[in-house]
Write an enzyme that holds these catalytic residues in place. Structure first.
Site, PDB file in Angstrom:
ATOM      1  N   PRO A 110      18.441  11.765   8.505  1.00 22.73           N
ATOM      2  CA  PRO A 110      19.126  12.770   9.340  1.00 22.73           C
ATOM      3  C   PRO A 110      18.156  13.785   9.918  1.00 22.73           C
ATOM      4  CG  PRO A 110      19.446  13.244   7.003  1.00 22.73           C
ATOM      5  CD  PRO A 110      18.725  11.934   7.063  1.00 22.73           C
TER       6      PRO A 110
ATOM      7  N   VAL B 233      18.300  17.314  12.371  1.00 16.69           N
ATOM      8  CA  VAL B 233      19.083  18.308  13.095  1.00 16.69           C
ATOM      9  C   VAL B 233      18.851  18.133  14.591  1.00 16.69           C
ATOM     10  CG1 VAL B 233      19.460  20.770  13.468  1.00 16.69           C
ATOM     11  CG2 VAL B 233      18.961  19.930  11.172  1.00 16.69           C
TER      12      VAL B 233
ATOM     13  N   CYS C 245      18.006  20.158   2.362  1.00 18.01           N
ATOM     14  CA  CYS C 245      17.557  20.919   3.518  1.00 18.01           C
ATOM     15  C   CYS C 245      17.014  22.282   3.069  1.00 18.01           C
ATOM     16  CB  CYS C 245      18.694  21.119   4.514  1.00 18.01           C
ATOM     17  SG  CYS C 245      18.219  22.106   5.955  1.00 18.01           S
TER      18      CYS C 245
ATOM     19  N   LYS D 133      21.216  13.242  -1.117  1.00 16.35           N
ATOM     20  CA  LYS D 133      19.806  13.323  -0.694  1.00 16.35           C
ATOM     21  C   LYS D 133      19.224  14.597  -1.281  1.00 16.35           C
ATOM     22  CE  LYS D 133      16.780  12.946   3.331  1.00 16.35           C
ATOM     23  NZ  LYS D 133      15.920  14.132   3.108  1.00 16.35           N
TER      24      LYS D 133
ATOM     25  N   HIS E 293      13.505  13.004  -1.511  1.00 20.28           N
ATOM     26  CA  HIS E 293      12.381  13.505  -0.716  1.00 20.28           C
ATOM     27  C   HIS E 293      11.345  14.024  -1.701  1.00 20.28           C
ATOM     28  CE1 HIS E 293      10.977  15.862   3.070  1.00 20.28           C
ATOM     29  NE2 HIS E 293       9.973  15.691   2.238  1.00 20.28           N
TER      30      HIS E 293
ATOM     31  N   ASN F  35      11.823   9.047   0.422  1.00 23.15           N
ATOM     32  CA  ASN F  35      11.694   9.768   1.688  1.00 23.15           C
ATOM     33  C   ASN F  35      10.436  10.628   1.653  1.00 23.15           C
ATOM     34  OD1 ASN F  35      13.394  12.604   3.178  1.00 23.15           O
ATOM     35  ND2 ASN F  35      12.217  11.028   4.209  1.00 23.15           N
ATOM     36  N   GLY F  36       9.652  10.539   2.734  1.00 20.72           N
ATOM     37  CA  GLY F  36       8.463  11.361   2.857  1.00 20.72           C
ATOM     38  C   GLY F  36       7.253  10.546   3.257  1.00 20.72           C
TER      39      GLY F  36
ATOM     40  N   ARG G 241      10.320  12.136  10.548  1.00 21.95           N
ATOM     41  CA  ARG G 241       9.356  12.543  11.584  1.00 21.95           C
ATOM     42  C   ARG G 241       8.664  11.338  12.196  1.00 21.95           C
ATOM     43  NH1 ARG G 241       5.110  15.858   9.011  1.00 21.95           N
ATOM     44  NH2 ARG G 241       5.713  14.740   7.117  1.00 21.95           N
TER      45      ARG G 241
END
Length: 342
Positions: free
Chosen positions: A34, A36, A117, A158, A186, A217-218, A242
């Site tokens: 996800p 933003v 987040c 997450k 993450h 994740n990462g 990213r």
């Protein structure tokens, strides 16, 4: 939202079914995380064409979504091709979550609770990474959904890691016991900058201590990264964020965004609709370090969609969907030969 005329979701697109299928293929699940503003329908449609197995929506605030029809219309757009899809929700109580799930679950293949987040505004509202200090609350939200819907709703959390990894292990075991279907980790704390390496040892530790699937994740910026992270952590899937924003073709093995992906994003963003500044930002990411400085500045100086499209047509061969070869080119298709000075 009425569910009377809704086509049932395809069971084959359930995230757990996708994970199992990829296990049988002896590879990790490839997931677009996800973002933003940026993981909206046009971008989701694009990455699906390049070996991305599961795609997330941007985070939607449950409280606004369940109370405001304008928020529902602006925050969530989908279509029949938008699957497998997990909608991520920012929520801090059982009531809002259950109302959110009731409204949205017929339109998605899974629901993810955002516990990672780090944005201060979100944490002040008690959502995102603030939930990492509220394992009982998160487990109660997971439990409430599973009690009401069972296997009809696939739910994920997450998370980020804690400085003390024992806290992370206690957290994931609580949500596992509450019935969570899978967990995404993450490998950074709430306060770790993205410039610092992700902690894959922490992700590996989580994987070793739970029985549900775990997604890492990462720091995934190439297809090789995905395989290396999966091998090191033994995780069931890899989430890129990213890396995919800069290169939507990442999971297809391309080292940078292909020209074909540029053409396809033009098609999706204009067909489905996307604010101009978001379209421009996507192109700025996809073409970063591919154009010389002069051309890049010209692109960023364009003030509206027509001006940007004219600029593309003036400098490149930008094929439309009805033209032969649309979406197939790898390298940038310049109209004239250029010496590229990045």
């Amino acid at each position: 939202m009425s569910t009377k005329q809704i086509t049932p979701r395809n069971p084959a697109n359930n995230p757990l079914a996708i994970i199992k299928k990829c296990q049988e293929l002896n590879r990790p699940v490839f997931i677009a995380g996800p973002m933003v503003r940026y993981s909206k329908l046009p971008f989701r449609s694009l990455v699906r064409e390049y070996n991305t197995d599961i795609v997330y929506s941007p985070m939607i605030l449950a409280r606004e979504f369940v109370r405001n029809d304008i928020a529902r219309l602006s925050d969530f757009t989908t279509n029949h091709s938008d699957s497998p899809l997990i909608v991520q929700v920012g929520v801090n109580n059982v009531t809002d979550l259950l109302r959110f799930v009731e409204m949205i679950h017929p339109y998605v293949d899974g629901i993810g609770i955002n516990c990672g987040c780090p944005i201060k505004e979100q944490c002040r509202e008690g959502i995102g990474a603030a939930l990492m200090s509220e394992p009982d609350l998160v487990s109660s939200m997971v439990y409430a959904v599973k009690q009401k819907y069972g296997s009809k709703v696939t739910i994920e959390t997450k998370i980020r890691i804690h400085k003390d990894l024992n806290e992370t292990l206690a957290f994931v075991k609580k949500v596992e016991n509450a019935g969570v279907d899978f967990i995404t980790v993450h490998g950074r704390t709430r306060h770790t900058r993205s410039s610092q390496p992700a902690n894959f040892d922490a992700i590996k530790l989580v994987k070793e201590n739970v029985s549900v699937p775990v997604i890492a994740n990462g720091d995934c910026f190439t297809l090789q990264d995905a395989y290396d992270i999966a091998k090191y952590t033994n995780c069931d899937g890899i989430m890129a964020v990213r890396g995919l924003l800069n290169n939507p073709t990442l999971f297809a093995g391309y080292p940078r965004a292909t020209w074909g992906s540029i053409e396809k994003f033009w098609e999706y963003s204009t067909a489905y609709g996307l604010p101009y500044r978001l379209i421009q930002h996507h192109f700025s990411c996809m073409l970063d370090n591919q154009l010389n400085k002069k051309l890049y500045k010209e692109m960023m100086d364009c003030k509206n969609l027509i001006e940007l499209l004219d600029w593309f047509d003036s400098n490149f061969h930008l094929k439309r969907s009805w033209e032969d070869g649309f979406g197939q080119s790898i390298d940038i298709q310049y109209r004239i030969e250029r010496t590229i000075h990045i």
